[in-house]
Design a protein around this motif. Structure first.
Motif, PDB file in Angstrom:
ATOM      1  N   ASP A 212      -6.420  -2.626   5.843  1.00 61.50           N
ATOM      2  CA  ASP A 212      -6.057  -3.795   5.446  1.00 61.50           C
ATOM      3  C   ASP A 212      -5.795  -4.672   6.788  1.00 61.50           C
ATOM      4  O   ASP A 212      -5.203  -4.195   7.572  1.00 61.50           O
ATOM      5  N   ASN A 213      -6.517  -5.750   6.394  1.00 61.78           N
ATOM      6  CA  ASN A 213      -6.795  -6.461   7.869  1.00 61.78           C
ATOM      7  C   ASN A 213      -5.231  -7.392   7.987  1.00 61.78           C
ATOM      8  O   ASN A 213      -5.074  -7.877   9.076  1.00 61.78           O
ATOM      9  N   GLN A 214      -4.474  -7.519   6.846  1.00 58.59           N
ATOM     10  CA  GLN A 214      -3.147  -7.991   7.262  1.00 58.59           C
ATOM     11  C   GLN A 214      -2.364  -7.131   7.730  1.00 58.59           C
ATOM     12  O   GLN A 214      -1.235  -7.878   8.830  1.00 58.59           O
ATOM     13  N   THR A 215      -1.871  -6.211   7.223  1.00 58.60           N
ATOM     14  CA  THR A 215      -0.972  -4.935   7.684  1.00 58.60           C
ATOM     15  C   THR A 215      -1.473  -4.048   8.685  1.00 58.60           C
ATOM     16  O   THR A 215      -0.723  -3.127   9.201  1.00 58.60           O
ATOM     17  N   LEU A 216      -2.806  -4.097   8.872  1.00 55.54           N
ATOM     18  CA  LEU A 216      -3.486  -3.080   9.948  1.00 55.54           C
ATOM     19  C   LEU A 216      -2.796  -1.633   9.498  1.00 55.54           C
ATOM     20  O   LEU A 216      -3.220  -0.730  10.291  1.00 55.54           O
ATOM     21  N   SER A 217      -2.891  -1.315   8.222  1.00 54.36           N
ATOM     22  CA  SER A 217      -2.636  -0.109   7.725  1.00 54.36           C
ATOM     23  C   SER A 217      -3.827   0.466   7.017  1.00 54.36           C
ATOM     24  O   SER A 217      -4.673  -0.223   6.262  1.00 54.36           O
ATOM     25  N   THR A 219      -6.309   2.102   4.201  1.00 55.30           N
ATOM     26  CA  THR A 219      -6.291   2.203   2.866  1.00 55.30           C
ATOM     27  C   THR A 219      -6.946   3.058   2.124  1.00 55.30           C
ATOM     28  O   THR A 219      -6.981   3.545   1.023  1.00 55.30           O
TER      29      THR A 219
END
Length: 220
Positions: A212-217, A219
């Motif tokens: 995820d580019n927003q959370t950098l977590s 997927t």
């Protein structure tokens, strides 16, 4: 005799308690199509599988290996979950064959493999004068010496840590050898040539992970 019976009961209760902790389910076990040496083990299918050591909001992993392809090549960015996927496959396969419930959907299917081989992580050694690439190659040479059709091979970042052109050529040769033997294998890679090789070669299939580019977590 009584001690052995009590030990067996204690083991069964320990498995049951651990299954409750990981919200485990009883997987389907697929026996080999025949008992002759070299029989292909069948299809491995993970449905919403989770590594038992992960906590919190775990994103489940689903993948399949078997049927018209025996080698799965997983690509994707760093932090995407490629190594976790490999570890999840290996650990849950061994758990299932040990008679344990697994943290996955009950529709998951596990073949019975005679051996499971893995080269995951960095075993660089100053004492033994081994680079990252050399340590991986030493492990892979040992895997190739014992791999058979009824084995599962897990290779993380195949042929990384060396010249990309030479590493890609070596990785293709390793995959070609595993494919010719009918070995079930899952490998991760960043090599673009290896992705193209898997796309164009019958018996191999590409898969990918993202983050995820927003959370950098990851997927997964």
């Amino acid at each position: 005799l009584m001690v052995r019976l009590l030990a067996g009961l204690d083991l069964a209760l320990a498995k049951a308690k651990y299954s409750r902790q990981i919200n485990g389910a009883t997987p389907h076990l697929t026996p080999p199509p025949s008992q002759r040496p070299g029989a292909h083990p069948g299809t491995l299918r993970l449905v919403e599988a989770r590594h038992p050591l992960l906590t919190g909001e775990v994103v489940p992993t689903s993948l399949e290996l078997g049927g018209d392809f025996s080698i799965l090549v997983i690509t994707g960015p760093n932090t995407g979950g490629k190594t976790v996927a490999l570890k999840t496959v290996g650990l849950l396969t061994i758990m299932a064959q040990a008679g344990m419930q697994v943290p996955a959907h009950k529709e998951s299917v596990f073949p019975i493999f005679q051996d499971v081989f893995a080269d995951i992580g960095d075993e660089q050694s100053i004492e033994q004068s081994l680079s990252t690439f050399s340590s991986h190659m030493r492990n892979i040479i040992d895997v190739l010496a014992h791999a058979r059709p009824n084995t599962l091979v897990l290779l993380d970042e195949l042929s990384a840590g060396t010249d990309p052109t030479e590493g890609s050529a070596l990785a293709r040769a390793i995959l070609a050898d595993l494919l010719e033997r009918g070995v079930s294998a899952i490998v991760t890679t960043h090599h673009s040539d290896l992705k193209a090789y898997a796309h164009n070669t019958p018996g191999l299939r590409n898969a990918s992970v993202e983050f995820d580019n927003q959370t950098l977590s990851p997927t997964y």
